[in-house]
Write a protein that holds these residues in place. Sequence first.
Motif, mmCIF file in Angstrom:
data_model
loop_
_atom_site.group_PDB
_atom_site.id
_atom_site.type_symbol
_atom_site.label_atom_id
_atom_site.label_comp_id
_atom_site.label_asym_id
_atom_site.label_seq_id
_atom_site.Cartn_x
_atom_site.Cartn_y
_atom_site.Cartn_z
ATOM 1 N N ARG A 11 -44.356 9.035 14.698
ATOM 2 C CA ARG A 11 -44.414 10.333 15.372
ATOM 3 C C ARG A 11 -44.803 11.465 14.436
ATOM 4 N N THR A 12 -44.641 11.259 13.144
ATOM 5 C CA THR A 12 -44.974 12.299 12.178
ATOM 6 C C THR A 12 -45.895 11.726 11.113
ATOM 7 N N MET A 13 -46.539 12.610 10.371
ATOM 8 C CA MET A 13 -47.397 12.138 9.277
ATOM 9 C C MET A 13 -46.563 11.437 8.209
ATOM 10 N N MET A 14 -45.323 11.877 8.008
ATOM 11 C CA MET A 14 -44.457 11.199 7.048
ATOM 12 C C MET A 14 -44.186 9.769 7.512
ATOM 13 N N GLU A 15 -43.971 9.564 8.798
ATOM 14 C CA GLU A 15 -43.759 8.206 9.315
ATOM 15 C C GLU A 15 -45.018 7.360 9.147
ATOM 16 N N VAL A 16 -46.193 7.954 9.336
ATOM 17 C CA VAL A 16 -47.454 7.229 9.088
ATOM 18 C C VAL A 16 -47.514 6.849 7.615
ATOM 19 N N PHE A 17 -47.257 7.811 6.738
ATOM 20 C CA PHE A 17 -47.283 7.576 5.293
ATOM 21 C C PHE A 17 -46.323 6.456 4.910
ATOM 22 N N GLU A 18 -45.106 6.512 5.423
ATOM 23 C CA GLU A 18 -44.095 5.507 5.078
ATOM 24 C C GLU A 18 -44.408 4.122 5.635
ATOM 25 N N SER A 19 -45.269 4.063 6.656
ATOM 26 C CA SER A 19 -45.610 2.771 7.250
ATOM 27 C C SER A 19 -46.760 2.069 6.523
ATOM 28 N N LEU A 20 -47.416 2.748 5.599
ATOM 29 C CA LEU A 20 -48.538 2.153 4.871
ATOM 30 C C LEU A 20 -48.042 1.065 3.926
ATOM 31 N N PRO A 21 -48.867 0.061 3.670
ATOM 32 C CA PRO A 21 -48.448 -1.015 2.755
ATOM 33 C C PRO A 21 -48.209 -0.499 1.331
ATOM 34 N N GLU A 22 -47.301 -1.154 0.634
ATOM 35 C CA GLU A 22 -47.010 -0.802 -0.755
ATOM 36 C C GLU A 22 -48.300 -0.827 -1.567
ATOM 37 N N GLY A 23 -48.478 0.177 -2.410
ATOM 38 C CA GLY A 23 -49.660 0.226 -3.268
ATOM 39 C C GLY A 23 -50.849 0.948 -2.666
ATOM 40 N N THR A 24 -50.720 1.436 -1.436
ATOM 41 C CA THR A 24 -51.820 2.170 -0.820
ATOM 42 C C THR A 24 -52.024 3.466 -1.590
ATOM 43 N N GLY A 25 -53.248 3.724 -2.011
ATOM 44 C CA GLY A 25 -53.554 4.888 -2.837
ATOM 45 C C GLY A 25 -53.734 6.160 -2.044
ATOM 46 N N VAL A 26 -52.653 6.657 -1.480
ATOM 47 C CA VAL A 26 -52.706 7.905 -0.726
ATOM 48 C C VAL A 26 -51.517 8.780 -1.108
ATOM 49 N N GLN A 27 -51.671 10.064 -0.817
ATOM 50 C CA GLN A 27 -50.589 11.020 -0.995
ATOM 51 C C GLN A 27 -50.440 11.799 0.302
ATOM 52 N N LEU A 28 -49.282 12.359 0.507
ATOM 53 C CA LEU A 28 -49.055 13.233 1.654
ATOM 54 C C LEU A 28 -48.932 14.641 1.096
#
Length: 122
Positions: A11-28
Motif C-alpha cells: 500500500r505504500t512505497m515503503m512496503e514496495v521497497f521492503e518487498s524487494l529481494p535482498e540485494g536489490t540495488g535501490v534506495q527509497l
Amino acid sequence: MAKETIPAPPRTMMEVFESLPEGTGVQLIANQIVMSPAPLPRHQIVSGEIYSELQQIIKKRKLGILLFSPVDVFLDRKNAYQPDLVFISNDKMSIIKKKAIFGTPDLIIEITSVAFRNYLVL
C-alpha cells in the motif's frame, strides 16, 4: 478444502521497497524508489581505500563498526538509503537490527561521481 489466502498488495512505497529481494540495488528517497547503475571501478577503488584507512583506526581504537554498501539505512518511513560507508559507534550499536540499520549512524560516506547524475526514478 482449505481456502488460499492472497497476500495484500503493498500500500505504500515503503512496503514496495521492503518487498524487494535482498540485494536489490535501490534506495527509497523522499518516498520514491531510486535505482542507480552499478558503481564504476574507480568508485569502488576509492571506496575500498577509504574503508581500509578508516577500518584500521576504528579497530585499533575499538570505536565501533564500519559497514560498506549495500546495507539499508532507514532514517524514517520515507527514506531508506544504501550509503557507500556507514560508521556506527559503540554507543549506537542498538540501531543495528537483523535486516538493516534503523536510525542515524554516526558517519555516512557517499562517494559521488559524474556518472551517477543520471539515475532512474521509478
